[in-house]
Design a protein around this motif. Structure first.
Motif, PDB file in Angstrom:
ATOM      1  N   UNK A 157       0.821  -1.209   0.000  1.00 12.12           N
ATOM      2  CA  UNK A 157       0.000   0.000   0.000  1.00 12.12           C
ATOM      3  C   UNK A 157       0.861   1.269   0.000  1.00 12.12           C
ATOM      4  N   UNK A 158       2.141   1.117   0.399  1.00  9.74           N
ATOM      5  CA  UNK A 158       3.012   2.294   0.479  1.00  9.74           C
ATOM      6  C   UNK A 158       3.447   2.734  -0.919  1.00  9.74           C
ATOM      7  N   UNK A 159       3.924   3.944  -0.963  1.00 12.14           N
ATOM      8  CA  UNK A 159       4.626   4.389  -2.159  1.00 12.14           C
ATOM      9  C   UNK A 159       6.060   3.900  -2.016  1.00 12.14           C
ATOM     10  N   UNK A 160       6.498   3.053  -2.966  1.00  9.62           N
ATOM     11  CA  UNK A 160       7.838   2.463  -2.833  1.00  9.62           C
ATOM     12  C   UNK A 160       8.917   3.531  -2.823  1.00  9.62           C
ATOM     13  N   UNK A 161       8.591   4.702  -3.340  1.00 10.49           N
ATOM     14  CA  UNK A 161       9.620   5.746  -3.456  1.00 10.49           C
ATOM     15  C   UNK A 161      10.088   6.212  -2.074  1.00 10.49           C
ATOM     16  N   UNK A 162       9.271   5.904  -1.086  1.00 13.72           N
ATOM     17  CA  UNK A 162       9.665   6.270   0.269  1.00 13.72           C
ATOM     18  C   UNK A 162      10.993   5.605   0.622  1.00 13.72           C
ATOM     19  N   UNK A 163      11.224   4.454  -0.010  1.00 13.83           N
ATOM     20  CA  UNK A 163      12.464   3.719   0.252  1.00 13.83           C
ATOM     21  C   UNK A 163      13.663   4.461  -0.316  1.00 13.83           C
ATOM     22  N   UNK A 164      13.400   5.214  -1.387  1.00 13.72           N
ATOM     23  CA  UNK A 164      14.502   5.956  -1.974  1.00 13.72           C
ATOM     24  C   UNK A 164      14.984   7.031  -0.999  1.00 13.72           C
ATOM     25  N   UNK A 165      14.009   7.615  -0.351  1.00 13.41           N
ATOM     26  CA  UNK A 165      14.364   8.678   0.567  1.00 13.41           C
ATOM     27  C   UNK A 165      15.146   8.122   1.756  1.00 13.41           C
ATOM     28  N   UNK A 166      14.709   6.960   2.207  1.00 12.74           N
ATOM     29  CA  UNK A 166      15.353   6.426   3.411  1.00 12.74           C
ATOM     30  C   UNK A 166      16.399   5.361   3.090  1.00 12.74           C
ATOM     31  N   UNK A 167      16.800   5.292   1.814  1.00 12.00           N
ATOM     32  CA  UNK A 167      17.764   4.262   1.413  1.00 12.00           C
ATOM     33  C   UNK A 167      19.057   4.327   2.218  1.00 12.00           C
ATOM     34  N   UNK A 168      19.664   5.490   2.427  1.00  3.81           N
ATOM     35  CA  UNK A 168      20.916   5.521   3.197  1.00  3.81           C
ATOM     36  C   UNK A 168      20.706   5.020   4.620  1.00  3.81           C
ATOM     37  N   UNK A 169      19.603   5.459   5.230  1.00  2.00           N
ATOM     38  CA  UNK A 169      19.340   5.023   6.599  1.00  2.00           C
ATOM     39  C   UNK A 169      19.185   3.508   6.653  1.00  2.00           C
ATOM     40  N   UNK A 170      18.413   2.972   5.680  1.00  2.00           N
ATOM     41  CA  UNK A 170      18.197   1.525   5.629  1.00  2.00           C
ATOM     42  C   UNK A 170      19.519   0.793   5.461  1.00  2.00           C
ATOM     43  N   UNK A 171      20.357   1.340   4.583  1.00  2.00           N
ATOM     44  CA  UNK A 171      21.654   0.704   4.342  1.00  2.00           C
ATOM     45  C   UNK A 171      22.495   0.720   5.619  1.00  2.00           C
ATOM     46  N   UNK A 172      22.472   1.864   6.303  1.00  2.00           N
ATOM     47  CA  UNK A 172      23.222   1.954   7.564  1.00  2.00           C
ATOM     48  C   UNK A 172      22.703   0.945   8.574  1.00  2.00           C
ATOM     49  N   UNK A 173      21.359   0.818   8.613  1.00  5.60           N
ATOM     50  CA  UNK A 173      20.736  -0.148   9.540  1.00  5.60           C
ATOM     51  C   UNK A 173      21.217  -1.562   9.219  1.00  5.60           C
ATOM     52  N   UNK A 174      21.223  -1.855   7.910  1.00  4.24           N
ATOM     53  CA  UNK A 174      21.653  -3.193   7.488  1.00  4.24           C
ATOM     54  C   UNK A 174      23.095  -3.439   7.877  1.00  4.24           C
ATOM     55  N   UNK A 175      23.959  -2.450   7.638  1.00  4.29           N
ATOM     56  CA  UNK A 175      25.372  -2.610   7.989  1.00  4.29           C
ATOM     57  C   UNK A 175      25.538  -2.742   9.499  1.00  4.29           C
ATOM     58  N   UNK A 176      24.739  -1.937  10.236  1.00  2.34           N
ATOM     59  CA  UNK A 176      24.840  -2.005  11.696  1.00  2.34           C
ATOM     60  C   UNK A 176      24.481  -3.402  12.184  1.00  2.34           C
ATOM     61  N   UNK A 177      23.434  -3.969  11.573  1.00  2.00           N
ATOM     62  CA  UNK A 177      23.034  -5.335  11.955  1.00  2.00           C
ATOM     63  C   UNK A 177      24.150  -6.322  11.696  1.00  2.00           C
TER      64      UNK A 177
END
Lengths: 684, 431
Positions: free
Chosen positions: B101-121
Motif C-alpha cells: 500500500x506504500x509508495x515504494x519511493x519512500x524507500x529511496x528517501x530512506x535508502x541511506x538510513x536503511x543501508x546503515x541499519x543493514x550494515x549495523x546489523x
C-alpha cells in the motif's frame, strides 16, 4: 535498436529506459534459462537416476523390526495359569557417560532409594565398568519404570523385557519347570517343550530414524510373536492337595525325598505330580537336588507293588489259578544256599489274595518261579518297565531291568517281588494303572492340549492304549488288591477311605547301596492304590524315601493315600458307596449361596500377580475364605479346618451335613458343623 | 491505457518532448523522470501476489512435513516448526499488505538510513550473534533468531537502486559512478563474509553486478570486477578447510554426505513423489532438510512435479518482477524491482543448484520455502515492494528527495515549478 532511432533526437543514453529494459530482459532471460537448466538436471536425478537413488534410500531407511516372541503360557486342565510372561522393564546404563558427567553416585543413591535390597556392590561394579552399555539385572514394574524415567538421567534408559512368572509358586514346580535369565527353559515342561513355548520372533519392515526403529505402516501384532500355550493334564486343586500332603509327610517323617503321582487310569492323564524337595521357580534355586523331580527322574526298587504285576502275569499265563493256595514256608525260605527270602508276616498256606494282602515275598517268588525267568522278564517289560516313558517331561528315568539271561536265580526271585530292578514312581503308577483300567495300559501323559499363537488347537491328548492282560485277569487282581486294604490281615489297612473301596498295595523296599547289598535301616516306603476299586477314577502313588521313625508303607504312605483319596474323591464328586454324590466343590467361598455354586476361583485369583519383587511362596494352598465341610468325616473336616485356618465346633457324628458360621469369638472364625450318620455306610 | 507504451521514457514521448527539451540540462544532470501521472494507480500485479502466496503456502506445508521429526527430536513438539513458520507467514502477509500500500519511493528517501541499519546489523551480529552449525549469522532477540544478512540483502538492493537512479549517466564513469557503488557493496559483502557466509556474499556480489549492468555501467567494469573477485573467491574456498573439502568433493564427483542424501531424496521421489508427509529422508538422514535442503524434501514427497511447480513459481516471480521493473514509472522502481527479482531468482537458482549437485554446497536458503522467520518476513516484504512498484503509485510528498535533500551537485538546482511536480499532484489528491 539503432535502426529505430528517431533522427534529430539526442543520442540515447545508457540510462535510457529502452536500453535499461532491454538489459532487464537479458537478465530475466539468463535467470529463466538457469531455472530451466536446473529443471533439466532435476528431471535427470528424479527420473533417469530414480531407481539407483531409491535403492540407496531403501538400503539406509529400511530395517527389520524384530518383535521377540512372548513365551507361551502353561495352564492346568481347568485353565488356571501356572506359568506366564510379563512385560517388565530393565534399566540400561552407559557407565562411561554417567561417570564422565559425574552422575554415577546420584544414580546409585536413587536406585538404592527405589529398590532398598538392591545389591550395591554389584551395582557399583557395573557403574565402574569401562563400557557404553550395561543392562542391569533388576526387574522393574511400570510404576518403578515411571520413577526411573522421571529422573531424566543421561545415560540411563529403560528397556522392555519379559519376565517369566509362576503365579502359583511351588505348585507343580517340577512339572512346570523354570526358565533361566536368557529365557530358555531349563527344567520341566519349560525345557521339554521349550521350542513350542518359545515361538518364533515376528519380523516387520521398519523405518530407521535417528538410530531408532519406527514402525510406520501399521503396527506389528504382538499376538503373532507368541509361543504355543500348553494345557497340562494337571488339576491344580488335586495338585494343591498333593503338595499339601507332601508338606505334611516331610514334616512328619523327615524323609530324604517324597513324591506323589495321581493318575487317571482311563486316560493316562497325570492329575498331580509332585516331589519333595522342591523349589520356587520365581526365584533362584539354591541346590541342584531341589530340581530333581523324584516322581519322574528317580528310579527306586518298586518293592511289593510288583507282586500285583507278577500275579497278574501268572494268572494271564495260567500258571496259577485265582483260588489256588501256596505254601509260604513260615516266613523263611532258603532259596539258594547263600540266599534266604523272608516274610514280614510268617504264614503257612495262603491263597493268592492273601499272598497279596499279607505281601508274602516267599510266595511271590514261587509264582515268579512258575513263570520262569524269560516269561517274567517279558511280562515286566510289557508293563513298560525298563523303558523311558513317552512323556514331554525331560529326564524321565527308564529304570533298570537287566536282560533275563543275565539274571541270577535270586535276582529272578527278587524281581517277582520288586527288588533287583528299578523304576520311577511314574512307571509304577502307569503299570498299576493298567490293572486298574481293566488290563489296558495307557501311556501316561502330561500335556492335554496345545494351542498355537492364533488360539487354534493344534494338539490334543488322545489316550494311547495297549492291552496287556485280559479284563477278567485285571479285575481279579483288583479284587485281590482290595483285600490289602479291607481285609483283617491286610498290610494296607491305613489306606482305607471311608465310603470308598480301595484296591492298593503297600511296598516297603529295602534300599540298595552301591555294591554293598541292601541296608537294614533305610527303606523306600510307598503305597499305590486305585479308588474307587470297582471303577477306579484315580491311581495314587505315595512314595517316601527313607522316612525317619517308621518304614512300612502302611505306616508311612498309606495314611497319606487315605487322606488324598478321600479329598480327591470329594473333589471329583465321586459318590460314596451307596450314598448320594457329595457336592462337587470341596472348597467354596463364603458366604455360600447354594450348594451348586461353582468351585472355580474368581478370575482375579487365576491371574498372575503383577511383577516386581514377589514374596517367596512358602506353602501353596488353594484356599477359599471359608471351607465347605459338607460330605467330610470329622477327621477330614478337622484337617480342612486346620488348613483353612478356622475353628470348627463338631456336633453329632458321621458325615457333615450342614454348617453355619458362628459370631467371631477369637482370632479365627468358628464354624459349627453338624454331622449326621449315613444310613447306608458300608460296613467295612 | 492512455499511453501506448508506458515504459517509454517521457523524454522520448512526443507529447513530452517539447516540455523536456527546452530545459537544456546536461544529460548527466537529467533529473530522474517521475513517470507519467496518467499511468499511475494501476491494479497491483495479481500474478506476483498469487505466486508469492503459493510459495509461502508450499513453504509452510513443507517445513511442517520435512521438519516434523527434527522438531520432535529437538523440541519435543511435532508442530514446532509449523507453528513458528505459520506465525511468521501471517506476520509476513500483514507486512506485505502494508508495504504494497506504500509508495515504494519512500524507500529511496530512506535508502541511506536503511543501508546503515543493514550494515549495523551485520556489525552487531559479529559481536552478539549466536553460533549455529559453525556460522555466526543470527541475533537472538526474545526467542526469535534474526538474520541481519537477510535485511542487508534487501537494504543493499534498495541502496543500489536509489544510488544508481540518482547517478544516472554518471554510472558510466569509473571514479564517480562505479567505484562508490562497488565500495558500499564490497563493505556489505565483507561484513557478510566475516559471518562465514560465502553464499550470501556471492549473492550480494552478483546482485551488485547485475544491477550495475542494467543501470548501464560499462561492461568492462563488470568484467573487471568479476576477474578481481575470482581470486578472492578462490582464496576463500582454498583458505577455509570445510569449503575446500566441499569443493574437492564436488570436483572429484564424490558427494559429501549431505549432497548424497539430497540426491537420494530427490531421486527416490521420482516423478510423483512418495506422497506428502511420507518422505523418510527427514528421519535423520538429510540434515537441514527443513531449511537449506527443503527442495530435496519437496522432491522426495512431491516428486519432479513438486520441484517443477516450485521452479515454475520462481520463474513466474522472476518474470513478473522483471515486468514490474520494465513498467516501473521511474528508474528507481525499475532498478529496485530488478534487484529484488534478481535476488529471488539467483538465490533460488543457487539453492536448487546446490540441492541437485550442480554447484558445490553453500549455506543458502530457498526463499519462502526454507524454515526461517526473518528470511520469510524479508521475502514477503520484498514482494510487498514489488507489488507496490507494479501498482505504479502516485508519489507521496514524503517520498520527495528533492525537497528534503536538494542535490548538491546541481548548480542551477531550483525546485521544479510546482505545477509540474507529480508530488504536488499527489498532495492535491482529494482525500
Amino acid at each position: 535498436m539503432n535502426s529505430r532511432r528517431i533522427p534529430g533526437l539526442p543520442q540515447p543514453m545508457a540510462t535510457d529506459r529502452r536500453s535499461v529494459n532491454r538489459r532487464i530482459t537479458v537478465v530475466m532471460g539468463a535467470l529463466l534459462l538457469g531455472l530451466a537448466f536446473v529443471a533439466v538436471k532435476a528431471r535427470r536425478v528424479a527420473v533417469v537416476e530414480h531407481d539407483a537413488h531409491a535403492e540407496r534410500g531403501n538400503r539406509q531407511q529400511l530395517r527389520a523390526f524384530r518383535l521377540a516372541a512372548r513365551r507361551g503360557d502353561i495352564r492346568d486342565r481347568n485353565g488356571m495359569v501356572l506359568a506366564t510372561s510379563d512385560r517388565v522393564h530393565q534399566i540400561a546404563i552407559n557407565p562411561r557417560q554417567l561417570r564422565a558427567q559425574g552422575r554415577d553416585e546420584e544414580l546409585l543413591g536413587l536406585l538404592v532409594q527405589l529398590i532398598p535390597d538392591v545389591d550395591q556392590a554389584q551395582l557399583r561394579a557395573e557403574l565402574d565398568k569401562d563400557k557404553a552399555y550395561r543392562l542391569l539385572k533388576m526387574i522393574l514394574d511400570d510404576e518403578q519404570a515411571a520413577i526411573v524415567e522421571s529422573w531424566k538421567l543421561p545415560g540411563v534408559t529403560l528397556e522392555p523385557a519379559t519376565q517369566r512368572v509362576y503365579p502359583r509358586g511351588l505348585l507343580a514346580a517340577h512339572v512346570v519347570g523354570r526358565v533361566n535369565n536368557q529365557g530358555e527353559g531349563t527344567l520341566g515342561i519349560e525345557l521339554g517343550l521349550d521350542e513350542r513355548l518359545r515361538g518364533r520372533d515376528a519380523q516387520s519392515p521398519a523405518t530407521f530414524a535417528l538410530g531408532k526403529k519406527l514402525l510406520l505402516d501399521g503396527g506389528l501384532d504382538p499376538g503373532v510373536a507368541r509361543g504355543d500355550d500348553l494345557t497340562l493334564t494337571l488339576d491344580s486343586a488335586i495338585q494343591a492337595l498333593v503338595e499339601d500332603e507332601l508338606n505334611a509327610i516331610v514334616e512328619r517323617w523327615n524323609p530324604v525325598g517324597a513324591s506323589v503321582v495321581v493318575l487317571d487310569p482311563k486316560t493316562g492323564e497325570l492329575l498331580a505330580l509332585a516331589s519333595r524337595p522342591t523349589f520356587d521357580p520365581n526365584h533362584a534355586i539354591e541346590k541342584v537336588s531341589q530340581t530333581t523331580s523324584l516322581a519322574v527322574q528317580a528310579a527306586y526298587e518298586p518293592g511289593s507293588t510288583m507282586k500285583a504285576i507278577t500275579v497278574a502275569a501268572a494268572l494271564e499265563e495260567g500258571v496259577i489259578r485265582e483260588n489256588e493256595t501256596l505254601f509260604c514256608e513260615k516266613g523263611r525260605w532258603q532259596y539258594t544256599p547263600r540266599h534266604v527270602i523272608r516274610d514280614t508276616h510268617p504264614a503257612e498256606w495262603l491263597d493268592i489274595t492273601a499272598i497279596l494282602a499279607e505281601s508274602s515275598n516267599i510266595c511271590s517268588a514261587k509264582i515268579g518261579d512258575r513263570l520262569g525267568k524269560a516269561d517274567l522278564h517279558q511280562w515286566v517289560r510289557r508293563f513298560h518297565f525298563g523303558e523311558r516313558p513317552r512323556l514331554e517331561l525331560p529326564g524321565a528315568a527308564p529304570g533298570l531291568l537287566a536282560k533275563h539271561q543275565r539274571w541270577s536265580d535270586i535276582q529272578a526271585a527278587n524281581i517277582a517281588f520288586g527288588q533287583g530292578m528299578s523304576a520311577s514312581p511314574l512307571q509304577v503308577a502307569a503299570a498299576f494303572g493298567a490293572l486298574a483300567n481293566g488290563g489296558e495300559y495307557v501311556h501316561p501323559a502330561i500335556i492335554k492340549k496345545i494351542h498355537d499363537n492364533r488360539g487354534e488347537l493344534i494338539h490334543e491328548h488322545t489316550p494311547q492304549r495297549e492291552r496287556l492282560v485280559r479284563t477278567a485277569t485285571a479285575r481279579a487282581v483288583m479284587r485281590m488288591l482290595e483285600s490289602v486294604v479291607h481285609s483283617r490281615h491286610g498290610t494296607g489297612s491305613n489306606a482305607a477311605v471311608p465310603g470308598y473301596r480301595v484296591a492298593g498295595k503297600t511296598s516297603t523296599a529295602q534300599k540298595a547301596t552301591l555294591g554293598k547289598g541292601y541296608t537294614e535301616n533305610q527303606f523306600f516306603a510307598s503305597f499305590i492304590g486305585a479308588i474307587p476299586a470297582a471303577d477306579p477314577r484315580v491311581v495314587i502313588l505315595v512314595s517316601v524315601d527313607s522316612p525317619e521313625g517308621g518304614h512300612f508303607g502302611n505306616e508311612v504312605a498309606a495314611p497319606s493315600f487315605a487322606r488324598l483319596g478321600e479329598q480327591i474323591m470329594l473333589h471329583l464328586g465321586v459318590p460314596r458307596d451307596g450314598a448320594a454324590p457329595p457336592p462337587k466343590p470341596m472348597v467354596v467361598r463364603a458366604p455360600r449361596a447354594s450348594a451348586s455354586e461353582p468351585a472355580a476361583p474368581p478370575p482375579e485369583l487365576l491371574e498372575p500377580e503383577l511383577p516386581g519383587r514377589r514374596p517367596r511362596v512358602s506353602a501353596p494352598i488353594v484356599r477359599g475364605d471359608l471351607p465347605d465341610f459338607t460330605g467330610l468325616g470329622i477327621a477330614g473336616a478337622r484337617d480342612l479346618a486346620e488348613r483353612a485356618g478356622v475353628e470348627i465346633e463338631a456336633i453329632g457324628s458321621g458325615v457333615a451335613a450342614r454348617q453355619e458360621l458362628l459370631p467371631r469369638a477369637g482370632a479365627r472364625p468358628t464354624v459349627r458343623v453338624h454331622f449326621e450318620p449315613l444310613s447306608q455306610r458300608p460296613a467295612t | 491505457m492512455a499511453v501506448p507504451d508506458p515504459a517509454l521514457p517521457h523524454a522520448l514521448d512526443p507529447r513530452r518532448a517539447g516540455s523536456a527539451a527546452p530545459r537544456g540540462r546536461s544529460p548527466a544532470h537529467t533529473p530522474e523522470p517521475e513517470g507519467d501521472p496518467a499511468t499511475f494507480d494501476r491494479r497491483l500485479d495479481p500474478w506476483l501476489l498469487i505466486t508469492a502466496l503459493a510459495l509461502t503456502a508450499i513453504g509452510v506445508v513443507m517445513v511442517y512435513s520435512a521438519g516434523i521429526y527434527t522438531a520432535q527430536a529437538k523440541y519435543h513438539a511435532w508442530e514446532y516448526f509449523l507453528q513458528r513458520q505459520g506465525v511468521f507467514a501471517m506476520l509476513g502477509l500483514v507486512v506485505m499488505a502494508v508495504i504494497a500500500r506504500l509508495d515504494y519511493r519512500i524507500l529511496r528517501r530512506f535508502a541511506p538510513q536503511l543501508m546503515l541499519l543493514g550494515l549495523a546489523g551485520l556489525v552487531l551480529v559479529l559481536f552478539v550473534g549466536v553460533e549455529v552449525n559453525g556460522a555466526k549469522r543470527w541475533i537472538r532477540a526474545g526467542g526469535v533468531n534474526i538474520q541481519p544478512s537477510e535485511l542487508a540483502k534487501i537494504a543493499l538492493a534498495i541502496f543500489l537502486a536509489a544510488t544508481l537512479a540518482r547517478q544516472g549517466e554518471r554510472i558510466r564513469s569509473f571514479w564517480g559512478g562505479f567505484l562508490p557503488v562497488i565500495g558500499v557493496s564490497a563493505l556489505t559483502m565483507l561484513l557478510v563474509l566475516a559471518e562465514r557466509d560465502l553464499g550470501t556474499t556471492i549473492l550480494l556480489g552478483a546482485l551488485t553486478l547485475v544491477v550495475l549492468f542494467v543501470a548501464g555501467t560499462r561492461l568492462a567494469y563488470v568484467l573487471a570486477a568479476l576477474m578481481l573477485a575470482a581470486p578472492l573467491v578462490w582464496y576463500q574456498i582454498v583458505g577455509v578447510g570445510y569449503r575446500l573439502d566441499r569443493f574437492r568433493d564436488f570436483l572429484s564427483g564424490a558427494h559429501s554426505y549431505q549432497i548424497d542424501q539430497s540426491l537420494i531424496s530427490v531421486g527416490s521421489g521420482g516423478v510423483w513423489g512418495v506422497g506428502l508427509g511420507a518422505g523418510k529422508q527427514k528421519l535423520g538422514f538429510l540434515p537441514e532438510n527443513h531449511t537449506d535442503f527443503i527442495l530435496a524434501s519437496v522432491g522426495e514427497e512431491l516428486g519432479l512435479v513438486g520441484i517443477a511447480a516450485v521452479l515454475g513459481l520462481f520463474g513466474v516471480l522472476v518474470w513478473r518482477g522483471m515486468k514490474a521493473a520494465q513498467e516501473a514509472p521511474d528508474r528507481f522502481g525499475a532498478y529496485l524491482a530488478l534487484g529484488i527479482a534478481t535476488l529471488f531468482g539467483l538465490q533460488a537458482l543457487i539453492n536448487i543448484a546446490v540441492v541437485l549437485d550442480i554447484i558445490p554446497a553453500k549455506g543458502i536458503t530457498l526463499p519462502f520455502l526454507s524454515y526461517g522467520g526473518s528470511s520469510l518476513l524479508v521475502s514477503m516484504a520484498a514482494i510487498g515492494i514489488l507489488l507496490s512498484i507494479s501498482r505504479r503509485p502516485r508519489p507521496w510528498k514524503i517520498s520527495d528527495t528533492r525537497q528534503s535533500r536538494p542535490a548538491k551537485r546541481r548548480p542551477e538546482g531550483k525546485p521544479a515549478p510546482a505545477g509540474r511536480s507529480p508530488y504536488r499532484a499527489n498532495a492535491r489528491r482529494p482525500a
